[in-house]
Motif scaffolding. Structure first.
Motif, mmCIF file in Angstrom:
data_model
loop_
_atom_site.group_PDB
_atom_site.id
_atom_site.type_symbol
_atom_site.label_atom_id
_atom_site.label_comp_id
_atom_site.label_asym_id
_atom_site.label_seq_id
_atom_site.Cartn_x
_atom_site.Cartn_y
_atom_site.Cartn_z
ATOM 1 N N MET A 196 8.075 -5.131 -14.322
ATOM 2 C CA MET A 196 6.881 -5.533 -15.042
ATOM 3 C C MET A 196 5.709 -5.632 -14.064
ATOM 4 S SD MET A 196 6.393 -8.882 -17.368
ATOM 5 C CE MET A 196 4.966 -9.028 -18.353
ATOM 6 N N ALA A 197 4.561 -5.163 -14.479
ATOM 7 C CA ALA A 197 3.381 -5.180 -13.618
ATOM 8 C C ALA A 197 2.867 -6.600 -13.436
ATOM 9 C CB ALA A 197 2.284 -4.309 -14.217
ATOM 10 N N ARG A 198 2.446 -6.878 -12.217
ATOM 11 C CA ARG A 198 1.852 -8.172 -11.911
ATOM 12 C C ARG A 198 0.347 -8.040 -12.009
ATOM 13 N NH1 ARG A 198 4.646 -9.626 -6.230
ATOM 14 N NH2 ARG A 198 2.698 -8.703 -5.575
ATOM 15 N N LYS A 199 -0.313 -9.173 -12.015
ATOM 16 C CA LYS A 199 -1.763 -9.138 -11.941
ATOM 17 C C LYS A 199 -2.124 -9.087 -10.470
ATOM 18 C CE LYS A 199 -2.805 -11.510 -16.185
ATOM 19 N NZ LYS A 199 -3.489 -12.620 -16.818
ATOM 20 N N GLY A 200 -2.223 -7.910 -9.943
ATOM 21 C CA GLY A 200 -2.508 -7.742 -8.533
ATOM 22 C C GLY A 200 -2.943 -6.326 -8.245
ATOM 23 N N LYS A 201 -3.249 -6.102 -6.996
ATOM 24 C CA LYS A 201 -3.703 -4.793 -6.537
ATOM 25 C C LYS A 201 -2.980 -4.437 -5.253
ATOM 26 C CE LYS A 201 -7.098 -4.468 -9.588
ATOM 27 N NZ LYS A 201 -7.073 -3.528 -10.664
ATOM 28 N N VAL A 202 -2.894 -3.159 -4.986
ATOM 29 C CA VAL A 202 -2.257 -2.685 -3.769
ATOM 30 C C VAL A 202 -3.175 -2.915 -2.573
ATOM 31 C CG1 VAL A 202 -3.105 -0.314 -4.002
ATOM 32 C CG2 VAL A 202 -1.020 -0.766 -2.714
ATOM 33 N N LYS A 203 -2.564 -3.209 -1.437
ATOM 34 C CA LYS A 203 -3.302 -3.266 -0.181
ATOM 35 C C LYS A 203 -2.427 -2.639 0.893
ATOM 36 C CE LYS A 203 -2.224 -7.510 2.253
ATOM 37 N NZ LYS A 203 -2.766 -8.692 2.881
ATOM 38 N N ILE A 204 -3.062 -2.181 1.934
ATOM 39 C CA ILE A 204 -2.333 -1.598 3.050
ATOM 40 C C ILE A 204 -2.030 -2.739 4.013
ATOM 41 C CG2 ILE A 204 -2.367 0.082 4.910
ATOM 42 C CD1 ILE A 204 -4.339 1.713 3.175
ATOM 43 N N ASN A 217 5.129 0.387 -7.806
ATOM 44 C CA ASN A 217 5.862 1.607 -7.477
ATOM 45 C C ASN A 217 5.671 2.000 -6.022
ATOM 46 O OD1 ASN A 217 6.748 1.781 -10.088
ATOM 47 N ND2 ASN A 217 5.485 3.531 -10.647
ATOM 48 N N CYS A 218 4.444 1.911 -5.547
ATOM 49 C CA CYS A 218 4.154 2.309 -4.171
ATOM 50 C C CYS A 218 4.845 1.385 -3.173
ATOM 51 C CB CYS A 218 2.652 2.341 -3.918
ATOM 52 S SG CYS A 218 1.803 0.779 -4.219
ATOM 53 N N GLU A 219 4.764 0.099 -3.419
ATOM 54 C CA GLU A 219 5.388 -0.883 -2.522
ATOM 55 C C GLU A 219 6.902 -0.689 -2.467
ATOM 56 O OE1 GLU A 219 6.012 -5.693 -2.034
ATOM 57 O OE2 GLU A 219 4.459 -4.997 -3.388
ATOM 58 N N LEU A 220 7.516 -0.501 -3.612
ATOM 59 C CA LEU A 220 8.967 -0.365 -3.681
ATOM 60 C C LEU A 220 9.476 0.955 -3.114
ATOM 61 C CD1 LEU A 220 9.492 -1.890 -7.226
ATOM 62 C CD2 LEU A 220 9.999 -2.970 -5.019
ATOM 63 N N SER A 221 8.659 1.994 -3.142
ATOM 64 C CA SER A 221 9.114 3.303 -2.683
ATOM 65 C C SER A 221 8.776 3.591 -1.224
ATOM 66 C CB SER A 221 8.521 4.404 -3.561
ATOM 67 O OG SER A 221 7.123 4.454 -3.389
ATOM 68 N N CYS A 222 7.903 2.826 -0.623
ATOM 69 C CA CYS A 222 7.495 3.092 0.767
ATOM 70 C C CYS A 222 8.639 2.757 1.727
ATOM 71 C CB CYS A 222 6.263 2.276 1.141
ATOM 72 S SG CYS A 222 5.720 2.568 2.851
ATOM 73 N N PRO A 223 9.161 3.753 2.449
ATOM 74 C CA PRO A 223 10.276 3.497 3.358
ATOM 75 C C PRO A 223 9.868 2.706 4.601
ATOM 76 C CG PRO A 223 9.565 5.771 3.554
ATOM 77 C CD PRO A 223 8.774 5.162 2.428
ATOM 78 N N ASP A 224 8.582 2.592 4.842
ATOM 79 C CA ASP A 224 8.102 1.933 6.058
ATOM 80 C C ASP A 224 7.389 0.610 5.794
ATOM 81 O OD1 ASP A 224 9.008 4.019 7.811
ATOM 82 O OD2 ASP A 224 7.409 5.248 6.971
ATOM 83 N N PHE A 225 7.441 0.112 4.572
ATOM 84 C CA PHE A 225 6.873 -1.195 4.210
ATOM 85 C C PHE A 225 5.377 -1.297 4.538
ATOM 86 C CE2 PHE A 225 11.336 -1.696 5.402
ATOM 87 C CZ PHE A 225 11.863 -2.087 4.188
ATOM 88 N N VAL A 226 4.649 -0.216 4.303
ATOM 89 C CA VAL A 226 3.216 -0.164 4.611
ATOM 90 C C VAL A 226 2.394 -0.859 3.535
ATOM 91 C CG1 VAL A 226 1.257 1.401 4.914
ATOM 92 C CG2 VAL A 226 3.461 1.939 5.975
ATOM 93 N N LEU A 227 2.771 -0.673 2.279
ATOM 94 C CA LEU A 227 1.981 -1.151 1.160
ATOM 95 C C LEU A 227 2.530 -2.438 0.566
ATOM 96 C CD1 LEU A 227 1.600 2.327 -0.488
ATOM 97 C CD2 LEU A 227 -0.134 1.115 0.813
ATOM 98 N N LYS A 228 1.628 -3.234 -0.012
ATOM 99 C CA LYS A 228 2.031 -4.466 -0.666
ATOM 100 C C LYS A 228 1.096 -4.678 -1.850
ATOM 101 C CE LYS A 228 3.257 -9.194 0.337
ATOM 102 N NZ LYS A 228 4.585 -9.121 -0.213
ATOM 103 N N VAL A 229 1.664 -5.078 -2.973
ATOM 104 C CA VAL A 229 0.860 -5.450 -4.134
ATOM 105 C C VAL A 229 0.691 -6.964 -4.075
ATOM 106 C CG1 VAL A 229 0.741 -5.517 -6.653
ATOM 107 C CG2 VAL A 229 1.621 -3.487 -5.494
ATOM 108 N N VAL A 230 -0.554 -7.398 -4.047
ATOM 109 C CA VAL A 230 -0.845 -8.817 -3.895
ATOM 110 C C VAL A 230 -1.675 -9.306 -5.079
ATOM 111 C CG1 VAL A 230 -0.731 -8.765 -1.389
ATOM 112 C CG2 VAL A 230 -2.909 -8.385 -2.511
ATOM 113 N N GLU A 231 -1.588 -10.605 -5.307
ATOM 114 C CA GLU A 231 -2.411 -11.219 -6.341
ATOM 115 C C GLU A 231 -3.882 -11.008 -5.996
ATOM 116 O OE1 GLU A 231 -1.164 -12.634 -9.131
ATOM 117 O OE2 GLU A 231 0.840 -12.126 -8.425
ATOM 118 N N ASP A 232 -4.717 -10.988 -7.001
ATOM 119 C CA ASP A 232 -6.139 -10.732 -6.789
ATOM 120 C C ASP A 232 -6.780 -11.713 -5.825
ATOM 121 O OD1 ASP A 232 -6.168 -8.509 -8.435
ATOM 122 O OD2 ASP A 232 -6.574 -9.699 -10.219
ATOM 123 N N ASN A 233 -6.269 -12.928 -5.727
ATOM 124 C CA ASN A 233 -6.891 -13.936 -4.871
ATOM 125 C C ASN A 233 -6.308 -13.949 -3.451
ATOM 126 O OD1 ASN A 233 -4.396 -14.957 -5.454
ATOM 127 N ND2 ASN A 233 -5.105 -16.888 -6.314
#
Length: 67
Positions: A1-9, A50-66
């Motif tokens: 389920m999608a969270r209320k957040g955005k991807v960050k590097i 999807n991006c966070e879970l599929s990245c083999p190098d743990f580069v991306l993270k979906v974080v809350e807007d705040n």
């Protein structure tokens, strides 16, 4: 389920430009830069993780807007 957040590097230096995250993003938020992934269209991010879970190098993270 999608969270209320955005991807960050979270760890840009760990990116090996494999492009997996680009392929799994349903709304085309990411693009490949010269040396690493780039967030091109953050406003399109739905927080699906999807991006966070599929990245083999743990580069991306979906974080809350705040975060």
């Amino acid at each position: 389920m999608a969270r209320k957040g955005k991807v960050k590097i979270a760890r840009p230096d760990w990116c090996k430009t494999c492009g997996i995250c680009i392929e799994v993003c349903p709304v085309e938020v990411l693009e490949l830069g010269n040396t690493r992934i780039q967030i091109a269209h953050l406003e399109n991010c739905i927080g699906c993780e999807n991006c966070e879970l599929s990245c083999p190098d743990f580069v991306l993270k979906v974080v809350e807007d705040n975060e």
